[in-house]
Each structure stands twice: as C-alpha cells, then as structure tokens.
Design an enzyme around this catalytic site. Structure first.
Site, PDB file in Angstrom:
ATOM      1  N   LYS A  11       7.582  16.888  57.391  1.00 30.39           N
ATOM      2  CA  LYS A  11       8.092  16.502  58.710  1.00 30.39           C
ATOM      3  C   LYS A  11       7.186  15.469  59.396  1.00 30.39           C
ATOM      4  O   LYS A  11       6.040  15.243  58.961  1.00 30.39           O
ATOM      5  CB  LYS A  11       8.248  17.763  59.567  1.00 30.39           C
ATOM      6  CG  LYS A  11       9.317  18.733  59.046  1.00 30.39           C
ATOM      7  CD  LYS A  11       9.515  19.893  60.019  1.00 30.39           C
ATOM      8  CE  LYS A  11      10.576  20.863  59.558  1.00 30.39           C
ATOM      9  NZ  LYS A  11      10.812  21.942  60.552  1.00 30.39           N
ATOM     10  N   TYR A  51      20.732  19.611  60.434  1.00 33.21           N
ATOM     11  CA  TYR A  51      20.477  20.884  61.116  1.00 33.21           C
ATOM     12  C   TYR A  51      21.720  21.419  61.840  1.00 33.21           C
ATOM     13  O   TYR A  51      21.585  22.219  62.778  1.00 33.21           O
ATOM     14  CB  TYR A  51      19.322  20.728  62.109  1.00 33.21           C
ATOM     15  CG  TYR A  51      17.950  20.809  61.456  1.00 33.21           C
ATOM     16  CD1 TYR A  51      17.529  21.959  60.787  1.00 33.21           C
ATOM     17  CD2 TYR A  51      17.055  19.748  61.509  1.00 33.21           C
ATOM     18  CE1 TYR A  51      16.273  22.050  60.192  1.00 33.21           C
ATOM     19  CE2 TYR A  51      15.788  19.830  60.921  1.00 33.21           C
ATOM     20  CZ  TYR A  51      15.415  20.992  60.266  1.00 33.21           C
ATOM     21  OH  TYR A  51      14.169  21.088  59.684  1.00 33.21           O
ATOM     22  N   ASN A 114       6.225  21.954  62.700  1.00 32.87           N
ATOM     23  CA  ASN A 114       5.699  22.910  61.715  1.00 32.87           C
ATOM     24  C   ASN A 114       5.601  22.366  60.290  1.00 32.87           C
ATOM     25  O   ASN A 114       5.710  23.102  59.316  1.00 32.87           O
ATOM     26  CB  ASN A 114       6.464  24.236  61.786  1.00 32.87           C
ATOM     27  CG  ASN A 114       7.923  24.098  61.443  1.00 32.87           C
ATOM     28  OD1 ASN A 114       8.385  23.008  61.138  1.00 32.87           O
ATOM     29  ND2 ASN A 114       8.646  25.199  61.462  1.00 32.87           N
ATOM     30  N   HIS A 117       9.869  21.520  55.832  1.00 36.07           N
ATOM     31  CA  HIS A 117      11.133  22.254  55.696  1.00 36.07           C
ATOM     32  C   HIS A 117      11.296  22.614  54.227  1.00 36.07           C
ATOM     33  O   HIS A 117      10.920  21.835  53.352  1.00 36.07           O
ATOM     34  CB  HIS A 117      12.324  21.377  56.117  1.00 36.07           C
ATOM     35  CG  HIS A 117      13.644  21.934  55.652  1.00 36.07           C
ATOM     36  ND1 HIS A 117      14.320  22.899  56.363  1.00 36.07           N
ATOM     37  CD2 HIS A 117      14.358  21.722  54.504  1.00 36.07           C
ATOM     38  CE1 HIS A 117      15.406  23.229  55.680  1.00 36.07           C
ATOM     39  NE2 HIS A 117      15.456  22.535  54.551  1.00 36.07           N
ATOM     40  N   GLU A 128      21.684  20.614  50.772  1.00 40.79           N
ATOM     41  CA  GLU A 128      20.640  19.763  51.356  1.00 40.79           C
ATOM     42  C   GLU A 128      20.233  18.639  50.401  1.00 40.79           C
ATOM     43  O   GLU A 128      20.008  17.509  50.830  1.00 40.79           O
ATOM     44  CB  GLU A 128      19.433  20.625  51.734  1.00 40.79           C
ATOM     45  CG  GLU A 128      19.746  21.547  52.893  1.00 40.79           C
ATOM     46  CD  GLU A 128      18.625  22.538  53.217  1.00 40.79           C
ATOM     47  OE1 GLU A 128      18.804  23.309  54.168  1.00 40.79           O
ATOM     48  OE2 GLU A 128      17.589  22.541  52.535  1.00 40.79           O
TER      49      GLU A 128
END
Ligand code: IDP
Length: 142
Positions: A11, A51, A114, A117, A128
C-alpha cells in the site's frame, strides 16, 4: 495443501517508507514466489471498485482516499497454501494487534495505513487477480 495464488498490494504508506524490497523479501523467504508484479497509482474508480465489498462501511471514503494517495505495488504470489501463508505474514488488520515479526507489526502505522493487502479466500483471490492482471501478465510455473 495445494499450490495456490493470492493477490497482494503493497500500500502507499509502505511504498513511501521505501520498504518494498523488505516486504517482498518476506514473501520470497517464506516460500511465496512473485509471478506477477507492477507499480501503479490507482484511480479513484479502480480503488472504489477493488474495495466495493466495503462500500457501505463508515471507513470506505478514508480507505479509498488512502489507496489513491500514492503509488502501490500490485503482485500475484504463488506457493503452497499461499492465501493463508500471506495472511499470516501480514498480521492482523490493526497493526497494534498484529503479532510481532509480521509485516504490519513491523511496517504499519495504523488500521488505515496498514502496509499490505492480501486476499482472504480462493474466490476473492481469483477476482482480485483478474481485476488488475490479464492472464498474459501472470508468469505461473516459471
Ligand atoms: P484486511 O485488509 O486485513 O483483509 P478488511 O477487513 O478486508 O481487512 O479491510 C480492508 C481494509 O480496510 C483494511 O486493510 C484497512 O486498511 C481498512 N479498514 C478495515 N477496518 C477499518 C476500520 O475499522 N477503520 C479504518 N480502516 C479500516
């Protein structure tokens, strides 16, 4: 356990911190092989689509804002039990709750930023992967 593929995103926070290599090294040294990889600055539409399952959650707008705040690294990882293995290497969603030695415990700041993913099931992994990689960009069995 069979060989699986999983989808990974490094990320924007981790890319900004210059720890792409350290994170990929964790994958590689734990039996996960990178079979597709590209850097991309996601559009709002791409992040919202990715998302979409969270679109009614209160954190959705913040999550999308964060995911378009800088480039990310999109990868497909392949290996024995790849989905669960990657989730174990990542650690809990909230880095404060992540086990020491996990990617999120070591590199993430907060539940919003965070670091990584990873797909949570074979069905979501397939969706995905296909969302970002045409089959010709996945170098399986190399
Ligand atoms: P996961 O990434 O560990 O699979 P999910 O529940 O699928 O966690 O949530 C997707 C992402 O949404 C998380 O990685 C995190 O960035 C963000 N997120 C989840 N829950 C919260 C929250 O309560 N507040 C803010 N962001 C959250």
């Amino acid at each position: 356990m069979a060989v699986q593929r999983t989808f990974s995103i490094i990320k924007p926070d981790a890319v900004k911190k210059n720890v792409i290599g350290k994170i990929v090294s964790r994958f590689e040294s734990n039996g996960l092989k990178v079979v597709a990889s590209k850097m991309k600055h996601l559009s709002r539409q791409e992040a919202e689509g990715f998302y979409a399952v969270h679109k009614d959650r209160p954190f959705f707008k913040d999550l999308v804002d964060f995911m378009v705040s800088g480039p990310v690294v999109l990868q497909v990882l392949e290996g024995e039990d790849a989905i669960a293995k990657n989730r174990a290497l990542m650690g809990a969603t909230d880095p404060k709750k992540a086990e020491p030695g996990t990617i999120r415990a070591d590199f993430a700041e907060s539940i919003d930023a965070n670091a990584v993913h990873g797909s949570d099931a074979p069905e979501t992994a397939a969706i995905e992967i296909a969302y970002f990689f045409p089959a010709c960009e996945v170098y399986a069995g190399r």
